[in-house]
Every structure is written in structure tokens, then in C-alpha cells.
Design a protein around this motif. Structure first.
Motif, short mmCIF file in Angstrom:
data_model
loop_
_atom_site.label_atom_id
_atom_site.label_comp_id
_atom_site.label_asym_id
_atom_site.label_seq_id
_atom_site.Cartn_x
_atom_site.Cartn_y
_atom_site.Cartn_z
N ALA A 6 27.61 -5.69 -48.24
CA ALA A 6 27.68 -4.73 -49.35
C ALA A 6 26.39 -4.74 -50.13
CB ALA A 6 28.86 -5.04 -50.25
N HIS A 59 34.72 -3.37 -64.34
CA HIS A 59 34.07 -3.06 -63.07
C HIS A 59 34.74 -3.76 -61.90
CE1 HIS A 59 29.94 -1.69 -64.87
NE2 HIS A 59 30.97 -1.26 -65.58
N ARG A 82 22.08 0.74 -59.23
CA ARG A 82 23.21 -0.02 -58.69
C ARG A 82 24.46 0.17 -59.54
NH1 ARG A 82 19.38 -4.18 -57.57
NH2 ARG A 82 19.94 -5.24 -59.52
N ARG A 103 25.91 3.69 -58.93
CA ARG A 103 26.60 3.81 -57.64
C ARG A 103 27.94 3.08 -57.64
NH1 ARG A 103 21.25 3.13 -55.82
NH2 ARG A 103 21.58 0.89 -55.54
N GLY A 104 27.96 1.89 -58.23
CA GLY A 104 29.20 1.13 -58.27
C GLY A 104 30.29 1.83 -59.07
N MET A 162 30.47 5.11 -59.76
CA MET A 162 30.86 6.37 -59.13
C MET A 162 31.84 6.17 -57.98
SD MET A 162 29.68 8.80 -60.90
CE MET A 162 29.96 10.19 -59.81
N LYS A 163 31.76 5.01 -57.32
CA LYS A 163 32.73 4.72 -56.26
C LYS A 163 34.14 4.64 -56.83
CE LYS A 163 29.59 2.17 -53.22
NZ LYS A 163 29.25 0.85 -52.64
N LYS A 164 34.25 4.20 -58.10
CA LYS A 164 35.57 4.08 -58.73
C LYS A 164 35.99 5.35 -59.45
CE LYS A 164 35.40 -0.94 -59.51
NZ LYS A 164 34.15 -1.22 -58.81
N HIS A 187 34.50 8.71 -59.08
CA HIS A 187 34.21 10.04 -58.53
C HIS A 187 35.51 10.81 -58.30
CE1 HIS A 187 32.62 13.25 -56.02
NE2 HIS A 187 31.42 12.90 -56.46
N GLN A 227 37.41 10.61 -55.10
CA GLN A 227 38.14 9.38 -54.84
C GLN A 227 39.37 9.25 -55.74
OE1 GLN A 227 37.11 7.58 -52.29
NE2 GLN A 227 35.34 8.91 -52.03
#
Length: 243
Positions: free
Chosen positions: A86, A111, A207, A210-211, A213-215, A217, A220
Motif C-alpha cells: 500500500a 482516518h 497522501r 488520496r487517503g 478520498m478513498k473513504k 468519494h 464509494q
């Protein structure tokens, strides 16, 4: 006749379980499923082991114990292995949080777990946590909140009560106002939203963005409003670095 009654009871219990599943907090639900899976795996491993099939029992027992948080390589063994895939050594800060504040609400995103919590900072309920209120009480607050606070509250409701909008359609409580930002975002706000310390570099900003936005977006199942605020925070800090 007894078979018919048993079938009816089973259908009713299944319906109730589905309703509880839909209304459950996703973070709490995932944790409960993980614990239940670990206990079931350990139980099966013990049963198979008593029958002498150790080649199956041992790896199954290790898998079940891993779901419950135990690792034969220590507390960081699997975590470090996963980290190599990762980001190839990208640093991860445990316990990191993001904060977004509006006129009425102060929201915090963890987070690690993705859990969203909130506190009321203005009005008659100032100082109280959103977790202290049930769904009808929370939706009743929408009428007295400004657009930005409504957007934050709706993000919290999406996290805690995934099906709340279906129940709110009848009384018009969902999505009544359009969020508006309270002026230009400051660097201090941007750092809080991304969960960074002032002076963070471009790589750290990238970083963190991106982290999150994974949660968050929308693709998602996350919050459109919070995703927009995270994008704005990244753009604000990058403009500062470029300037």
C-alpha cells in the motif's frame, strides 16, 4: 401446522435482522462481523483439531485469531506486510483525524476507522454530541441549521443511518438546503480538514488527500459535501506552496 408457524417466525426474524442491518452504523457492523467471523473460525478450528486434523485446524485457528486482532508475528507483523503493498513504505499516522466546522457543527473523521462524529457548537443544544440524539431528533434540527451545517449533518446521518433519506422523504427533512461555504477556506482550516500539521509538504498533502478520498468519494458511497471540502483543502494548500 407447527411447520407453518416455524416458517412464519423464521421469516419474521429474518425481516427484523435485515432492518437492523440496514439501520446499523457501517463501522460498528463491520467490526461485529469481523469479531463473529473470528469466533466462528476458532470454534471450527477447535472442532477439527479434536478430530486430529491439525493440518486444517492450525491455519484456520491462526486465521480466526487474526480476525480478533492477534498476530503470530507480533502486533505489527501483518500490518507491516500490508504496508509494503500500500504505497511501498508510505508513512501512516495512527490516530489521525480530520475536522470540518460550520456555524452549528464541529465534525471529526477518524482516518483509521472512517467513523464520523460530531458536536453541536451553537444553539440550544450547544456542547452536546450528535450521538446523544436519535434519528427523529437529528432530522428535526435541519430546519434551524444553515446550509453548510445541514450538509455536515446529512453526511453524519448517511454514516450512522444509511437508510435515513427514505424515511425523511415523507416529511421533506432530507436535502432541503444547498450548502454554501463561509468565504474562502483558510490554510488553518485546510490543514484541519486533511488532518495535517501546519507546514506539511506537498507529498504529505497528496497522501492525505488520496487517503481521505478513498473513504469519502461519492462513487464509494461517501459524502459528496465532505469530498468537495477535502478537494478544496488540497487545492488551498497547494496554491500556498506554489505561491
Amino acid at each position: 401446522m407447527p411447520t407453518l408457524i416455524a416458517g412464519a417466525v423464521a421469516v419474521f426474524l429474518l425481516y427484523m435482522l435485515l432492518q437492523m442491518f440496514r439501520a446499523a452504523n457501517p463501522v460498528v457492523l463491520a467490526r461485529a462481523i469481523k469479531i463473529a467471523g473470528g469466533l466462528i473460525a476458532l470454534a471450527i478450528a477447535a472442532f477439527v483439531g479434536l478430530r486430529g486434523e491439525l493440518a486444517v485446524a492450525i491455519p484456520l485457528g491462526i486465521f480466526g485469531a487474526g480476525l480478533l486482532g492477534w498476530s503470530p508475528f507480533g502486533t505489527t507483523g501483518f500490518r507491516n506486510i500490508g504496508g509494503m503493498f500500500a504505497g511501498l513504505g508510505a508513512q501512516r499516522s495512527p490516530g489521525q483525524t480530520s475536522q470540518v466546522r460550520s456555524q452549528f457543527l464541529d465534525m471529526t473523521l477518524d482516518h483509521d476507522s472512517g467513523a464520523l462524529t460530531g458536536r453541536i457548537v451553537a444553539g440550544p443544544q450547544a456542547g452536546r454530541l450528535l450521538a446523544e440524539f436519535d434519528l427523529p431528533q437529528l432530522t428535526a434540527m435541519i430546519a434551524s441549521f444553515d446550509g453548510e451545517s445541514v450538509a455536515l449533518l446529512e453526511s453524519y446521518l448517511d454514516s450512522r443511518f444509511p437508510a435515513w433519506r427514505e424515511h425523511a422523504q415523507g416529511n421533506g427533512a432530507g436535502g432541503q438546503r444547498r450548502a454554501t461555504a463561509n468565504g474562502k477556506m483558510t490554510d488553518e482550516e485546510a490543514y484541519q480538514i486533511l488532518g495535517l500539521q501546519p507546514g506539511a509538504g506537498r507529498d504529505e498533502i497528496g497522501r492525505a488527500h488520496r487517503g481521505l478520498m478513498k473513504k469519502l468519494h461519492p462513487d464509494q458511497g461517501g459524502s459528496t459535501y465532505l469530498a468537495a471540502r477535502v478537494n478544496e483543502a488540497k487545492d488551498t494548500l497547494l496554491r500556498t506552496h506554489n505561491g
